[in-house]
Design an enzyme around this catalytic site. Structure first.
Site: not given
Lengths: 101, 484
Positions: B81, B156, B180
């Site tokens: 990420k 997210s 997330s």
């Protein structure tokens, strides 16, 4: 819970975020809704807002600190490269103090 | 299993064996996945490191030829990420604020995976500064859900979850502050783990809410997630919140009888009927296998979100104060003074949701609201105590991961309260520090993945993985692939 435009402007001033009037209005509604939601939770759980909370019971008993040993970072140029404005290896900022040179 | 089947649905262990045995090349494997990223065009990656990954793959192939194959992830392509630092690479958090920022050091998790031979193929899309549940707040545009391109992948860590689901990578890391990792894993039909707080070093993770943030794996199966977790966990002196507990090692599955608690959220009228049906069927199946399954009378989700918002936004308002346009990041072009520069830089550099959360956090931390902040700890303690009590009687707590399957783009973006409620069932683990994993548990009538969340007591990832592997030994949901 009612929140005034001035509360939002004050928060924005502390947070150093520029907001136009339209944004102040819009965020005010969001902040009101988010705060009210929390107050509803407290009410449904029967938690008194004014009851003190003992923070010493909630955090770690042990303070975790590293030894403060100085170290040499060899690649300061890489840090400097990330800055938006640099002069002679120093970060530049707008004039803060005004007066005679 | 053909080479194609292996790369699309093999475990890390199976792919590793094929590499070691010389049945597949590392370069071919890396190119296979990079081609899929380009072909799928789901906006899963903000940047692909094609040249670097192929170069590393060739080096790995030379090692195979020389018989020098070492490492748990030798030649395995993975993704990070874009809030996890890799020295010399951009680290943007999908924000205009950091679009030109280059990391000056490595995160601990990256160093651990790299030391085991993993090959990083890129950085994945996310909600700006990990604030969101759909990737719609990304400066780089939304990621598409591979099961339905009109729907969000969750967030997210939406880029990481969609990339694993669309088989563009073998595994990816995400970060989880309120759900997330687990919520996008549920929306994309993959397995996502938020470890116990303190298990995995946060060194090199861009801070959002430091007392809640954890890095974790998003994988094709619980077995793979356990393999990745086995590598990335462990004490790190560079992260003062990492715990000095014994390092976790992979454990083979050995059947046992579990004592399973089911949260009352399964009876919530807001729960999507397809999710309720899938999980009810699954629970009946678990009972038939002789496990003890009982309901617990606490609706965890009713209380978690507002408390989570207060705590996470308060911490975020402090953590994101560092973006001032001086040492790094975006700086506005025209300004009259230092404070004018700060305000315009932050007003222009941050997106709407990030500003909303900073403002809410700042408002809560104002002196006159100190009782609100303190009270949020009272509720967090209540949730933690409820969980602790549950695990005195049971091994496992089961909840749905989300109340609904993936929603459509634009459906919630203008209603922040509704969007925040995407974290209702997951944020309890962040507030309490407990580990939670989401595994695929079926499909809705519309063909959208459904997620089941398994929670165990703190530092008991072993029971969690044992139970998840038991469920995945008797189902194939985690092997289902979206149509291309």
């Amino acid at each position: 819970m009612k929140i005034e435009n001035e509360d939002v402007r004050k928060a924005a001033e502390i947070a150093k975020i520029y907001l136009n009037n339209e944004e102040v209005e819009s965020y005010k509604i969001d902040l009101e809704d988010m705060t009210q939601e929390f107050l509803d939770v407290l009410q449904s759980l029967g938690i008194d807002l004014d009851e003190k909370f003992d923070f010493t019971q909630s955090s770690s008993k042990r303070t975790v600190l590293r030894n403060d040993n100085p170290d040499v970072f060899e690649e300061t140029d890489k840090i400097i490269k990330n800055a938006p404005s640099v002069k002679e290896g120093l970060f530049t900022v707008p004039t803060i103090l005004k007066g005679e040179n | 299993m053909t080479e194609n089947e292996l790369l699309l649905n093999g475990t890390i262990g199976q792919i590793l064996s094929a590499v070691k045995g010389g049945n597949i090349t590392v370069e071919g494997t890396v190119r296979f996945f990079i081609e899929r990223i380009k072909k799928n065009n789901l906006n899963t990656f903000i940047e692909i490191y094609e040249e670097e990954a192929v170069k590393k793959a060739r080096e790995a192939d030379r090692k195979v030829a020389a018989g020098d194959v070492r490492g748990a992830f030798f030649g395995i392509p993975f993704a990070l990420k874009d809030n996890i630092a890799v020295k010399g690479h951009k680290l943007t958090c999908a924000s205009n604020m950091l679009r030109d920022y280059t990391a000056t050091y490595n995160s601990t998790v990256y160093e651990k995976i790299e030391a085991e031979g993993g090959i990083l193929i890129g950085r994945t899309n996310m909600d700006e500064f990990a604030m969101g549940s759909s990737t719609e707040t990304s400066f780089y545009g939304s990621t598409l859900n591979p099961w339905d391109r009109n729907r969000v992948p969750g967030g997210s860590s939406g880029g990481s979850a969609a990339a694993v689901a669309a088989r563009e990578v073998v595994f990816a890391l995400g970060s989880d502050t309120g759900g997330s990792i687990r919520q996008p894993a549920a929306f994309c039909g993959v397995t996502g783990l938020k470890p116990t707080y303190g298990r995995v070093s946060r060194y090199g993770l861009v801070a959002f809410a430091s007392s809640l943030d954890q890095i974790g794996p998003i994988c094709r199966s619980a077995e793979d997630a356990e393999r990745v977790f086995s590598v990335i966990n462990g004490f790190d002196k560079k992260d003062t919140t990492s715990k000095e507990v014994e390092k976790y090692d992979f454990t083979d599955y050995s059947p046992k009888k579990f004592k399973v608690a089911v949260s009352n959220d399964l009876n919530d009228t807001n729960l999507n009927p397809d999710i309720k049906l899938s999980l009810s069927n699954l629970l009946n199946d678990i009972k038939r296998d002789g496990h003890n399954v009982e309901g617990v009378d606490f609706d965890f989700s009713k209380y978690s979100v507002p408390v989570y918002q207060i705590l996470s936004c308060s911490e975020a308002s402090s953590n994101l104060a560092r973006y001032d346009g001086i040492r790094y990041g975006y700086r506005t072009e025209k300004y009259d003074s230092l404070f004018d520069m700060y305000k315009k830089t932050r007003g222009e550099g941050f997106g709407e949701e990030v500003k909303r959360r900073i403002l809410f956090g700042t408002y809560i931390l104002m002196a006159k609201n100190s009782a609100l902040y303190a009270s949020s700890f009272k509720v967090a303690r209540l949730i933690r105590d409820k969980l602790k009590g549950t695990f005195e009687k049971y091994d496992i707590l089961i909840t749905p991961t989300t109340f609904n399957p993936a929603f459509k783009f634009g459906e919630k973006i203008d209603d922040p309260i509704q969007m925040h409620h995407s974290d209702a069932l997951t944020s309890i683990c962040n507030l309490s520090g407990n580990p939670g994993i989401s595994i695929p548990a079926g499909f809705s009538r519309e063909g959208l993945p459904i997620g089941l969340q398994i929670i165990t007591k703190r530092f008991d990832e072993k029971t969690m993985f044992q139970f998840a592997k038991y469920l995945q030994s008797k189902s194939n949901w985690h092997r289902a692939l979206p149509e291309e």
